[in-house]
Scaffold this active site. Structure first.
Site, mmCIF file in Angstrom:
data_model
loop_
_atom_site.group_PDB
_atom_site.id
_atom_site.type_symbol
_atom_site.label_atom_id
_atom_site.label_comp_id
_atom_site.label_asym_id
_atom_site.label_seq_id
_atom_site.Cartn_x
_atom_site.Cartn_y
_atom_site.Cartn_z
ATOM 1 N N GLU A 26 0.835 -1.207 0.000
ATOM 2 C CA GLU A 26 0.000 0.000 0.000
ATOM 3 C C GLU A 26 0.870 1.257 0.000
ATOM 4 O O GLU A 26 0.512 2.284 -0.588
ATOM 5 C CB GLU A 26 -0.886 0.027 1.254
ATOM 6 N N ASP B 36 -12.149 -5.810 -0.948
ATOM 7 C CA ASP B 36 -12.994 -7.012 -0.895
ATOM 8 C C ASP B 36 -14.349 -6.681 -0.275
ATOM 9 O O ASP B 36 -14.452 -5.754 0.534
ATOM 10 C CB ASP B 36 -12.295 -8.112 -0.073
HETATM 11 N N1 ADE Z 1 -8.211 -4.801 4.668
HETATM 12 C C1 ADE Z 1 -8.642 -5.143 3.469
HETATM 13 N N2 ADE Z 1 -9.714 -5.963 3.530
HETATM 14 C C2 ADE Z 1 -9.991 -6.137 4.845
HETATM 15 C C3 ADE Z 1 -10.957 -6.854 5.559
HETATM 16 N N3 ADE Z 1 -11.884 -7.581 4.940
HETATM 17 N N4 ADE Z 1 -10.923 -6.801 6.901
HETATM 18 C C4 ADE Z 1 -9.984 -6.084 7.540
HETATM 19 N N5 ADE Z 1 -9.041 -5.374 6.920
HETATM 20 C C5 ADE Z 1 -9.035 -5.396 5.576
#
Ligand code: ADE
Length: 265
Positions: A36, A223
């Protein structure tokens, strides 16, 4: 009255409001993962500071540079010494934020990173969110008042002009130390009314609040937590593309901040 060497509340308030009236000059970007961080480091031509001012032996990495009228420091908690993976999660985020504020005295903190999003709350992969407030979803203490302490709700610094100009989505951010989501976490996330979920935001907010530094939270959705795909797979699949979108968003945020006072954000 405040003891010698400490500032009274009134003096501290006056300093904060004074800082709100002069242009922001020093920005601290806190990012948990190398993947990142590096697009942002490259974008602003930041260079690694070998003598970071951090305690000897810690894995924390500080990048520094100037962009337009801003001094930018980007800190990343580095890699776990024995396992070699990024030090994600709340403990490293708190520590690196604390040490960075002590060493760098920034005007503003930007916690940038990836997050899971809830499609039921309107989130899509690739969306960039500005968090309105942040809270924990994995600190359940069912004793009166300790329950509220556990949730640790804190408001982000309000940036209505930034949000409007950049057309960023706004939502509540919920933080916990797991990438997946247990049924207990889910219930707490629903109680927090969160749209995005990460692993650092509330910890950065805690330290920023403690040391009275304004903080904003820029989160890019990798996600969909309430979707069909397994989180790990979707996260890994989208990580590189979404970090490119994150870099573009952080650049726009920095461009917007440049030359402005906190109160104009
Ligand atoms: N960073 C990216 N996706 C995530 C998720 N589902 N839960 C926690 N941190 C995250």
């Amino acid at each position: 009255m405040a003891p010698h060497g400490e500032k009274s509340d009134a003096a501290e308030d006056a300093m904060v409001s004074g800082a709100e009236k002069r242009p922001v000059s020093s920005v601290l970007i806190v990012i948990a993962m190398q993947t990142e961080a590096l697009p942002v480091v490259n974008k602003f031509n930041l260079t690694e500071v070998p003598d970071s001012g951090f305690p000897k032996g810690v894995p924390w990495v500080r990048y520094h540079g100037f962009y337009k009228d801003l001094e930018i420091n980007l800190v990343w908690p580095g890699k776990d010494e024995s396992l070699g993976v990024d030090c994600v999660g709340t403990a490293p985020a708190s520590l690196v934020t604390y040490a960075s504020i002590q060493v760098l005295q920034p005007d503003l903190i930007i916690n940038a990173g990836t997050a899971g999003g809830f499609k039921g709350k309107g989130a899509c992969v690739g969306d960039i969110y500005l968090a309105s407030d942040v809270a924990y979803h994995d600190r359940r203490i069912p004793i009166p008042v300790f329950d509220l302490y556990g949730v640790g709700l804190r408001l982000a610094y309000t940036t209505p002009s930034l949000q409007k100009e950049l057309e960023l989505k706004v939502g509540k951010l919920s933080t916990g130390n797991s990438l997946d989501m247990s049924p207990q976490d889910e219930a707490s996330i629903v109680a927090n009314d969160a749209t995005v979920k990460d692993m650092e935001g509330a910890a950065v907010a805690y330290v920023a609040d403690l040391l009275k530094v304004p903080a904003i939270f820029v989160k890019a959705v990798t996600d969909i937590v309430d979707g069909e795909k397994p989180t790990t797979e979707e996260f890994m699949q989208n990580l590189v593309a979404v970090t490119a979108a994150l870099e573009q968003a952080v650049t726009k945020v920095i461009d917007f901040i440049n030359g402005k006072c906190l109160s104009e954000l």
